[in-house]
Design an enzyme around this catalytic site. Sequence first.
Site, PDB file in Angstrom:
ATOM      1  N   GLU A 146       0.812  -1.224   0.000  1.00  0.00           N
ATOM      2  CA  GLU A 146       0.000   0.000   0.000  1.00  0.00           C
ATOM      3  C   GLU A 146       0.840   1.265   0.000  1.00  0.00           C
ATOM      4  OE1 GLU A 146      -0.713  -2.564   2.062  1.00  0.00           O
ATOM      5  OE2 GLU A 146      -2.746  -3.182   1.489  1.00  0.00           O
ATOM      6  N   HIS A 153      -9.602  -4.847  10.433  1.00  0.00           N
ATOM      7  CA  HIS A 153     -10.214  -4.642   9.119  1.00  0.00           C
ATOM      8  C   HIS A 153     -11.511  -3.837   9.208  1.00  0.00           C
ATOM      9  CE1 HIS A 153      -7.328  -7.631   7.994  1.00  0.00           C
ATOM     10  NE2 HIS A 153      -7.776  -7.744   6.760  1.00  0.00           N
TER      11      HIS A 153
END
Lengths: 358, 324
Positions: free
Chosen positions: B60, B129
């Site tokens: 990322e 998450h």
Amino acid sequence: METTLEAAPFVEAEVNRTLTAAEKIHFLSQMLRIRRFEQAALRQYQTSGQIGGFLHLYSGQEAVAVGTLSLRGENDHVVAGYRTHGQALAMGMTMNECMAELFGRATGCSKGKGGSMHFFAPDKNYWGGHGIVAGQTPLGLGLAFALKYKGIKGCCLCYLGDGAVNQGVYQASLNLASLWSLPVVYIIENNQYSMGTSEERSSAFRGCLAARAEAYDMAWDRCSGENIYEVRAKTWPALQRAREESRPTVLEIATYRYYGHSVADANAKKYRRPEEIEKYRTLHDPIQLWQKQLYAEGILTEAQAAELDAAAAAEVAESVRFARESPLPAPADIFSDVYVEVDRQTPAGRTGKFFFND
Amino acid sequence: MPVITYRKALNDALAEELARDENVFIIGEEVAQYNGAYKVTEGLWQRFGDKRVLDTPITEAAFVGLSIGASMLGLRPVVELMFWSFAFVAYDQIVNNAGCIRYMSGGQIHLPLVIRGPANGGTNVGATHSHTPESILANNPGVKVACPATAYDAKGLMKTAIRDDDPVFVMENTLLYGETWEVPEEEYLIPLGVADVKREGADLSLIAHGRATVTSLKAAEILAHEHNIRAEVVDLRSIRPLDEETILRSVRKTHRAVLVDENKPFGAVSAQIAAIIQEKAFDDLDAPVLRVCTLDAPAIYSPPLEKIQLPTPERIVEKVLSIA
């Protein structure tokens, strides 16, 4: 003490053989300008009370910025870390705009909003000046990506220090650079210290830091940064590899900084022995070595060198005057340059509340 | 009017913008050949090819940073984060580079970049998450944040985000991807900074964003049918810029406000709204401003418990009844 340059194998490199005397003298002038700028910045930091924050000086590393950037082409882009005054000046930024930025003035390159670590000149393909160690490494990837996307033959020179090589984002950038064959050259300016921690105490490596590129199936090289001929001879193939083959390179350039990590480095004289610093100043100073080289080539006299130095000193004195006499940003300027749509007062920039002040 | 899913609305927005502007490209994990982890980018790689829709490694910080660098040269990346929770891996790039480069360059640079993906709890994937980072990202001047609650808003806001010249972060919701709404076939844009009154009412304002809007609408139904309370539901849609006028207009009309927010309470979007209301509409209030937020702990896994950790219609009704 003998300080002649061992430049012979690199003088013959194509990029050096074609240099004119004027170009060689220009390199000296650029290095002197950087050295003088940094000396003045330090003096102003210590005496004027008008420069805040950090000040990471480039003195000792001049041949790296001047040598590598002397090879840039019009479609090449540059991004660097926080020790960036050398690149900024070598990219053609003026001393006035740089000194005014240090003084936090509205006439600074970033209107007094960036400071020492955040010089920018996108009109000259110079994209900063970034304060977070290795934070610029994926930006360099993105500049290279954009060139490839647009079908432009060029490259990105992305500078980082030896202290940046252990950041995950740099390793991640190397992976993408090679995986996607991006035209980026990572230039590690290895001045041997990441702040106060030596290379030996910072990094695990075999041979040199650049050799880690092997793991990414990527070209790498290393050279001395005290010698412009060597820097140019080693940089050119990396730039050409990027431009012509769209392949990345890691180029590690050994260099040394005379001052601490920053002016605020309280231990600047503790983690390095004075003799070590003295040795570099005496034997490895890139400016002295280049001057001697040009004397030996018969294209420069001591009087001419003194003139160049005096011109650099005069230019920097003028930049200090310019900075001192320049206006500060107005308090209202705090809110400009945050959103481009607001600055341009587009419909998007006039819709909704952007700032949440009392 | 066609009825399509929130996912399809996003997919249409991306396809239309890819077709309109060759500088737009999609980049992220599994967005191309896999068709998107949540199928938001389904079919785009097949239609637009390798250059415009790029699968990345799981990296990322590198692909967000790459996209910021590419936007400096005028490209318009649309970066998918498989979960906005993964933004923390790229936090330096998002906050320091996307958020501050324009300012630190004295306005010499702008970054026409979109980062998008789901940002929600409620799917039993555990705390790592399930983050809702709109509050912490909207805390950074220089970036824009939008949280669409319906398919119509998702499409209109996404197209606007892609055309905007500043960094825009669009926070979607996996629990809404499969929900359907009416979406017109003809092109439309929804500006950032404009809230939407999703239900008119005179007795009390429920102010929400994202899926909390949907929850608020359910609560408003219950309040109308079971308690004869006419709740107005204001959907912020855009967090920064914020439509302060619509918030204040509603509160001045109803004199009561309950803020509904899937953020954790501390420093939540609703905390900012509450501050604005008390500062600018204090004299219009007949009751304290109350909030219904996600219960203040990391997202619990246990499916039945996670349901009640997020704002529910029942918790909203209960909170409303305490002041109405």
